[in-house]
Write an enzyme that holds these catalytic residues in place. Structure first.
Site, PDB file in Angstrom:
ATOM      1  N   GLY A  13      -2.569  -4.741  -4.261  1.00 31.04           N
ATOM      2  CA  GLY A  13      -1.378  -4.357  -3.647  1.00 31.04           C
ATOM      3  C   GLY A  13      -1.129  -5.171  -2.260  1.00 31.04           C
ATOM      4  O   GLY A  13      -1.591  -6.604  -2.218  1.00 31.04           O
ATOM      5  N   ALA A  83      -6.608  -1.103   4.787  1.00 30.88           N
ATOM      6  CA  ALA A  83      -6.811   0.021   4.072  1.00 30.88           C
ATOM      7  C   ALA A  83      -6.270   1.107   4.384  1.00 30.88           C
ATOM      8  O   ALA A  83      -6.141   1.686   5.361  1.00 30.88           O
ATOM      9  CB  ALA A  83      -8.458   0.396   3.946  1.00 30.88           C
ATOM     10  N   GLY A  84      -5.767   1.899   3.452  1.00 38.92           N
ATOM     11  CA  GLY A  84      -5.119   3.201   3.782  1.00 38.92           C
ATOM     12  C   GLY A  84      -4.776   4.171   2.191  1.00 38.92           C
ATOM     13  O   GLY A  84      -4.877   3.672   1.500  1.00 38.92           O
ATOM     14  N   GLN A 144       4.675  14.030   4.887  1.00 41.64           N
ATOM     15  CA  GLN A 144       3.465  12.979   5.297  1.00 41.64           C
ATOM     16  C   GLN A 144       3.273  13.071   6.722  1.00 41.64           C
ATOM     17  O   GLN A 144       3.176  12.064   7.299  1.00 41.64           O
ATOM     18  CB  GLN A 144       3.984  11.471   5.028  1.00 41.64           C
ATOM     19  CG  GLN A 144       4.163  11.066   3.623  1.00 41.64           C
ATOM     20  CD  GLN A 144       4.381   9.649   3.296  1.00 41.64           C
ATOM     21  OE1 GLN A 144       4.895   8.868   4.210  1.00 41.64           O
ATOM     22  NE2 GLN A 144       3.737   9.076   2.464  1.00 41.64           N
ATOM     23  N   TYR A 147      -0.286  11.277   7.264  1.00 44.55           N
ATOM     24  CA  TYR A 147       0.107   9.861   7.037  1.00 44.55           C
ATOM     25  C   TYR A 147       0.711   9.375   8.306  1.00 44.55           C
ATOM     26  O   TYR A 147       0.493   8.302   8.996  1.00 44.55           O
ATOM     27  CB  TYR A 147       0.772   9.536   5.848  1.00 44.55           C
ATOM     28  CG  TYR A 147       1.128   7.895   5.534  1.00 44.55           C
ATOM     29  CD1 TYR A 147      -0.208   7.501   5.036  1.00 44.55           C
ATOM     30  CD2 TYR A 147       1.910   7.359   5.487  1.00 44.55           C
ATOM     31  CE1 TYR A 147      -0.225   5.732   4.743  1.00 44.55           C
ATOM     32  CE2 TYR A 147       2.208   5.953   5.404  1.00 44.55           C
ATOM     33  CZ  TYR A 147       1.262   5.186   4.838  1.00 44.55           C
ATOM     34  OH  TYR A 147       1.323   3.887   4.605  1.00 44.55           O
TER      35      TYR A 147
END
Length: 239
Positions: A13, A83-84, A144, A147
């Protein structure tokens, strides 16, 4: 001598686009990953970078990863916290596991990774830390809360750490991308994807390379006067 960059979540990605760009810029690059061995090996072989396996939500994994990189490539000059994960769901039905996993991977990882490199950067009088936040950390998003909270927290972390390290030659900045044309986004049902694109004034998704271009600038020596900033790359979707 080439500087060293470590990109977490760097084998797929947006992260892979960042790794590819930094490698082209002349950095020695380590690409972190947590589980997809095939993607990690492909990234390593195709881009000639160092793959490093570990879980960014675990402090000891991060310590070991940084030790491996510094032993192989040298002291880390640039850290990209990319990173997630997402574990979406409306808050009134969200489990503690959904909340905790996202906060650990997206937010706790900032401490776990940055703590390993910050002292060395300060001692050497040079460092670049780039944190990949999100448009949803700025505006929020239904489903979310976990998030959005973590990505908003990343922006606060960026500002405070920038203030602490400005006089030491260490810059800390954040990027808040909108929707990017990655495999994850392309997996969204077509009707949903078209509805998302309809909300973007420029009328398309971002390309991973466009995010990488901004990281490239912030990671470079010419960006020494840019710190504590959050740069939005969202095609005008949120201003």
């Amino acid at each position: 001598m080439a500087r060293v960059a470590f990109v977490t979540g760097g084998t797929r990605g947006i992260g892979r686009c960042i790794v590819e760009r930094l490698k082209a810029d002349g950095f020695k690059v380590a690409a972190g990953y947590s589980g997809n061995e095939e993607a990690a090996q492909a990234c390593a072989n195709q881009l000639n970078v160092m793959p490093v396996k570990g879980n960014v939500s675990v402090f000891e994994d991060c310590r070991r990863a940084v030790e491996l990189v510094e032993k192989e490539l040298g002291p880390i000059d640039v850290l990209v916290n990319n990173a997630g994960i997402t574990r979406d769901g409306v808050f009134h039905k969200m489990s503690s596991e959904q909340w905790g996993e996202v906060v650990r991977v997206n937010m706790d990882s900032l401490f776990n990774m940055t703590r390993q490199v910050i002292e060395g950067m300060r001692e050497r009088g040079y460092g670049r830390i780039v944190n990949i936040s999100s448009i949803n950390g700025l505006k929020g998003q239904v489903g979310q809360t976990n998030y959005s909270a973590a990505k908003a927290g990343m922006i606060g972390f960026t500002k405070a750490l920038a203030l602490e390290n400005a006089k030491k030659g260490v810059t800390v900045n954040a990027i808040a991308p909108g929707y990017v044309d990655t495999e994850m986004v392309q997996a969204v049902p077509e009707n949903v994807l078209q509805a998302i694109i309809a909300q973007i004034p420029v009328g398309r998704l971002a390309r991973g390379e466009e995010i990488a271009d901004i990281v490239s600038y912030l990671a470079g020596e010419r960006a020494g006067y840019v710190t504590g900033a959050t740069l939005s790359i969202n095609g005008g979707q949120h201003m």
